[in-house]
Design a protein around this motif. Structure first.
Motif, PDB file in Angstrom:
ATOM      1  N   TRP A  43     -42.947 -14.305  77.461  1.00 20.15           N
ATOM      2  CA  TRP A  43     -43.527 -13.221  76.617  1.00 20.15           C
ATOM      3  C   TRP A  43     -43.465 -11.807  77.588  1.00 20.15           C
ATOM      4  O   TRP A  43     -43.730 -10.812  76.727  1.00 20.15           O
ATOM      5  N   VAL A  44     -43.322 -11.871  78.641  1.00 19.95           N
ATOM      6  CA  VAL A  44     -43.427 -10.658  79.700  1.00 19.95           C
ATOM      7  C   VAL A  44     -41.968  -9.817  79.110  1.00 19.95           C
ATOM      8  O   VAL A  44     -42.103  -8.862  78.808  1.00 19.95           O
ATOM      9  N   SER A  45     -40.799 -10.627  79.169  1.00 19.37           N
ATOM     10  CA  SER A  45     -39.492  -9.840  78.703  1.00 19.37           C
ATOM     11  C   SER A  45     -39.660  -9.718  77.447  1.00 19.37           C
ATOM     12  O   SER A  45     -39.069  -8.508  76.947  1.00 19.37           O
ATOM     13  N   LEU A  46     -40.193 -10.272  76.575  1.00 17.62           N
ATOM     14  CA  LEU A  46     -40.232  -9.796  75.005  1.00 17.62           C
ATOM     15  C   LEU A  46     -41.337  -8.567  74.918  1.00 17.62           C
ATOM     16  O   LEU A  46     -40.835  -7.756  74.071  1.00 17.62           O
ATOM     17  N   THR A  47     -42.239  -8.756  75.547  1.00 15.48           N
ATOM     18  CA  THR A  47     -43.117  -7.475  75.692  1.00 15.48           C
ATOM     19  C   THR A  47     -42.482  -6.011  76.102  1.00 15.48           C
ATOM     20  O   THR A  47     -42.271  -5.047  75.766  1.00 15.48           O
ATOM     21  N   LEU A  48     -41.643  -6.527  77.273  1.00 13.99           N
ATOM     22  CA  LEU A  48     -40.855  -5.182  77.850  1.00 13.99           C
ATOM     23  C   LEU A  48     -39.710  -4.833  76.776  1.00 13.99           C
ATOM     24  O   LEU A  48     -39.313  -3.661  76.797  1.00 13.99           O
ATOM     25  N   ALA A  49     -39.076  -5.759  75.913  1.00 12.94           N
ATOM     26  CA  ALA A  49     -38.096  -5.394  75.064  1.00 12.94           C
ATOM     27  C   ALA A  49     -38.702  -4.720  74.012  1.00 12.94           C
ATOM     28  O   ALA A  49     -37.909  -3.658  73.388  1.00 12.94           O
ATOM     29  N   VAL A  50     -39.825  -4.648  73.477  1.00 15.86           N
ATOM     30  CA  VAL A  50     -40.486  -3.690  72.536  1.00 15.86           C
ATOM     31  C   VAL A  50     -40.870  -2.522  72.963  1.00 15.86           C
ATOM     32  O   VAL A  50     -40.717  -1.579  72.514  1.00 15.86           O
ATOM     33  N   VAL A  51     -41.231  -2.316  74.238  1.00 19.53           N
ATOM     34  CA  VAL A  51     -41.668  -0.979  74.790  1.00 19.53           C
ATOM     35  C   VAL A  51     -40.765   0.380  74.645  1.00 19.53           C
ATOM     36  O   VAL A  51     -41.117   1.480  74.101  1.00 19.53           O
ATOM     37  N   PRO A  52     -39.177   0.103  74.794  1.00 21.96           N
ATOM     38  CA  PRO A  52     -38.581   1.234  74.637  1.00 21.96           C
ATOM     39  C   PRO A  52     -38.434   1.822  73.360  1.00 21.96           C
ATOM     40  O   PRO A  52     -38.322   2.841  73.019  1.00 21.96           O
ATOM     41  N   GLY A  53     -38.517   1.002  72.434  1.00 24.17           N
ATOM     42  CA  GLY A  53     -38.658   1.508  71.032  1.00 24.17           C
ATOM     43  C   GLY A  53     -39.779   2.267  70.666  1.00 24.17           C
ATOM     44  O   GLY A  53     -39.850   3.222  69.821  1.00 24.17           O
ATOM     45  N   LEU A  54     -40.946   1.737  71.140  1.00 24.53           N
ATOM     46  CA  LEU A  54     -42.082   2.317  70.908  1.00 24.53           C
ATOM     47  C   LEU A  54     -42.229   3.692  71.493  1.00 24.53           C
ATOM     48  O   LEU A  54     -42.612   4.780  71.052  1.00 24.53           O
ATOM     49  N   VAL A  55     -41.932   3.716  73.021  1.00 28.65           N
ATOM     50  CA  VAL A  55     -41.506   5.091  73.701  1.00 28.65           C
ATOM     51  C   VAL A  55     -40.900   6.028  73.038  1.00 28.65           C
ATOM     52  O   VAL A  55     -41.091   7.221  72.526  1.00 28.65           O
ATOM     53  N   LEU A  56     -39.516   5.415  72.314  1.00 29.15           N
ATOM     54  CA  LEU A  56     -38.846   6.397  71.604  1.00 29.15           C
ATOM     55  C   LEU A  56     -39.514   6.927  70.467  1.00 29.15           C
ATOM     56  O   LEU A  56     -39.122   8.174  70.133  1.00 29.15           O
ATOM     57  N   LEU A  57     -40.030   6.173  69.691  1.00 26.22           N
ATOM     58  CA  LEU A  57     -40.803   6.757  68.385  1.00 26.22           C
ATOM     59  C   LEU A  57     -41.973   7.573  68.743  1.00 26.22           C
ATOM     60  O   LEU A  57     -42.148   8.569  68.166  1.00 26.22           O
ATOM     61  N   VAL A  58     -42.784   7.403  69.820  1.00 28.30           N
ATOM     62  CA  VAL A  58     -43.855   8.399  70.249  1.00 28.30           C
ATOM     63  C   VAL A  58     -43.339   9.668  70.760  1.00 28.30           C
ATOM     64  O   VAL A  58     -43.914  10.755  70.201  1.00 28.30           O
ATOM     65  N   MET A  59     -42.368   9.626  71.623  1.00 24.61           N
ATOM     66  CA  MET A  59     -41.983  10.768  72.240  1.00 24.61           C
ATOM     67  C   MET A  59     -41.279  11.819  71.391  1.00 24.61           C
ATOM     68  O   MET A  59     -41.222  12.786  71.201  1.00 24.61           O
ATOM     69  N   GLY A  60     -40.354  10.920  70.436  1.00 24.74           N
ATOM     70  CA  GLY A  60     -39.598  11.601  69.141  1.00 24.74           C
ATOM     71  C   GLY A  60     -40.367  12.187  68.472  1.00 24.74           C
ATOM     72  O   GLY A  60     -40.250  13.561  68.062  1.00 24.74           O
ATOM     73  N   GLN A  61     -41.744  11.551  67.810  1.00 28.58           N
ATOM     74  CA  GLN A  61     -42.485  12.362  67.207  1.00 28.58           C
ATOM     75  C   GLN A  61     -43.360  13.386  67.709  1.00 28.58           C
ATOM     76  O   GLN A  61     -43.584  14.414  67.087  1.00 28.58           O
ATOM     77  N   ARG A  62     -43.468  13.221  68.997  1.00 23.03           N
ATOM     78  CA  ARG A  62     -44.056  14.507  69.795  1.00 23.03           C
ATOM     79  C   ARG A  62     -43.069  15.815  69.687  1.00 23.03           C
ATOM     80  O   ARG A  62     -43.518  16.904  69.481  1.00 23.03           O
ATOM     81  N   THR A  63     -41.885  15.355  70.041  1.00 28.34           N
ATOM     82  CA  THR A  63     -40.919  16.418  69.850  1.00 28.34           C
ATOM     83  C   THR A  63     -40.851  17.308  68.497  1.00 28.34           C
ATOM     84  O   THR A  63     -40.815  18.201  68.304  1.00 28.34           O
ATOM     85  N   ARG A  64     -40.784  16.281  67.426  1.00 29.09           N
ATOM     86  CA  ARG A  64     -40.631  16.763  66.289  1.00 29.09           C
ATOM     87  C   ARG A  64     -41.788  17.709  65.832  1.00 29.09           C
ATOM     88  O   ARG A  64     -41.810  18.745  65.164  1.00 29.09           O
ATOM     89  N   ALA A  65     -43.174  17.278  66.143  1.00 32.05           N
ATOM     90  CA  ALA A  65     -44.268  18.008  66.000  1.00 32.05           C
ATOM     91  C   ALA A  65     -44.085  19.568  66.686  1.00 32.05           C
ATOM     92  O   ALA A  65     -44.633  20.352  66.225  1.00 32.05           O
ATOM     93  N   ARG A  66     -43.570  19.345  68.191  1.00 32.23           N
ATOM     94  CA  ARG A  66     -43.615  20.651  68.789  1.00 32.23           C
ATOM     95  C   ARG A  66     -42.622  21.609  68.042  1.00 32.23           C
ATOM     96  O   ARG A  66     -42.738  22.924  68.043  1.00 32.23           O
TER      97      ARG A  66
END
Length: 415
Positions: free
Chosen positions: A195-218
């Motif tokens: 469960w730890v490795s699967l959770t960590l596998a999902v984190v990079p995609g979420l970070v990319l989505l959130v940071m990318g959307q913030r960049t788009r908004a700016r």
């Protein structure tokens, strides 16, 4: 007069290209434009890795078995950490030839302090890292104050540190780490829960989505062109799906090693430092043109010091992890091809030998390539001589690609 009229025209054409880079087709077109301009990124090493894995899998299907890949990740972690430090000095156009010996000294120091003298493990590791910091600072001082080329100073350091390693280990030549201790378990046995490795596998995609959307908004708020939301979601989705698939496959065997997780965490931290901090921008500036960076107000000596200190500290940490992996600190630690593999990993992964360009991810990608070659040849029962020749060939190709990409960027910059 002609120069002032040409520049806006180029800017307009660039804006037009960016403005049309929407959707999947636009994303692909923008990627191809970057490749044609010489910004190949990690593409060559990814293509090379696919070729290497395909060849070895055809020759021996065991290569891509889950448990073999888990062992490969264990082996990647030790030299990979050392390669991460090499990235720091290569970004400045410098080199450290003593990282192998520094890792051996770090391994020996932990063995002597922890096993022989009974010093708490955390203090022994801290002592190894502190010694690495002192050595790195000495290299930087020789470079910035006396003008000694890093090639010469680190070559001298290689010999001095090798002598120190032999002195610390004494007549026995090796110190065995206790089986069942935390370092040995960490280096050989400890695996993340699924469960730890699967959770960590999902984190990079979420970070990319959130940071990318913030960049788009700016960018949209500043009336600048921004990439499409569809393309951003697609990138995040592909990244998440790929990582989850890899983790599920590894979990079908032993699972993801905690040691590899530590290595990736260090890569993430250094990537953030390189790309999101003033220090990272200063590293790139000094590596591109040290004199221009000095005139711009950057503390060039401080940047050199930080790079060499980090390089030696990562080398010492790599030695500690190596002793944990092998359950011993010996005279052979840090010798052989450790030094060259660490340097080769950084270069093969995409860090430029010319300075000014590099990525923490290059250490990860490069060491996976090198360890894949070693693992594949071992499974085929082929001699280590082939491994040296193939690794040397891959290194030469990586340098040629870097040189051609650099020439392409220069030519496009003049166009």
């Amino acid at each position: 007069m002609s120069e002032t009229t040409k520049a806006p025209a180029r800017l307009d054409r660039s804006d037009s290209r960016v403005a049309h880079a929407t959707g999947l087709g636009g994303t692909v077109k923008a990627f191809l434009d970057r490749v044609r301009s010489g910004d190949v990124g990690s593409l060559p090493v990814v293509v090379g890795l696919v070729i290497i894995w395909t060849v070895f899998t055809v020759l021996n299907p065991v290569f891509l078995s889950a448990n073999n890949l888990v062992n490969l990740l264990f082996d990647c972690s030790t030299i990979g950490v050392i390669a991460l430090g090499i990235v720091c000095v290569l970004m400045l156009g410098e080199i450290d030839l003593s990282v192998g010996s520094m890792s051996g000294v770090g391994s020996a120091l932990v063995g002597v302090m922890w096993v022989n003298q009974g010093v708490p493990l955390i203090l022994a590791i801290a002592g190894a890292l502190a010694l690495g910091a002192v050595v790195g600072f000495l290299y930087a001082a020789l470079r910035t104050r006396l003008g000694m080329p890093s090639f010469v100073s680190t070559l001298a350091g290689l010999l001095a540190l090798l002598g120190l390693q032999l002195y610390l280990l004494g007549n026995t030549g090796s110190i065995n780490l206790p089986y069942g201790s935390f370092p040995v378990n960490f280096g050989q046995l400890m695996i993340m829960p699924d469960w730890v490795s699967l959770t960590l596998a999902v984190v990079p995609g979420l970070v990319l989505l959130v940071m990318g959307q913030r960049t788009r908004a700016r960018r949209e708020a500043a009336n600048l062109s921004a990439g499409s939301l569809t393309g951003l979601v697609l990138k995040a989705g592909i990244l998440t799906a790929g990582l989850v698939a890899v983790v599920l496959y590894l979990n079908s065997g032993r699972g993801v090693p905690w040691m590899f997780g530590l290595f990736v965490a260090l890569v993430v931290v250094m990537n953030y430092a390189f790309t999101r901090t003033r220090w990272g921008r200063s590293m790139t500036a000094v590596g591109g043109n040290a004199e221009a960076a000095r005139r711009a107000g950057i503390n060039v000596a401080g940047v050199y010091s930080s790079a060499f200190v980090l390089c030696s500290m990562f080398a010492a940490l790599g030695g500690v992890l190596s002793s944990a992996r092998l359950a011993s600190a010996s005279q052979q630690a840090g010798t052989g091809d450790v030094n060259l593999n660490a340097i080769a990993a950084a270069v093969i992964g995409g860090t430029s030998l010319f300075g000014g360009r590099g990525s923490a991810w290059s250490a990860l990608l490069g060491i996976i390539v090198i360890q894949s070659i070693a693992s594949g040849l071992t499974l085929l029962n082929l001699s280590s001589s082939l491994r040296y020749m193939i690794t040397g060939g891959v290194l030469a190709i990586a340098v040629i690609v870097d040189s051609l990409a650099r020439q392409s960027r220069v030519s496009h910059g003049r166009a």
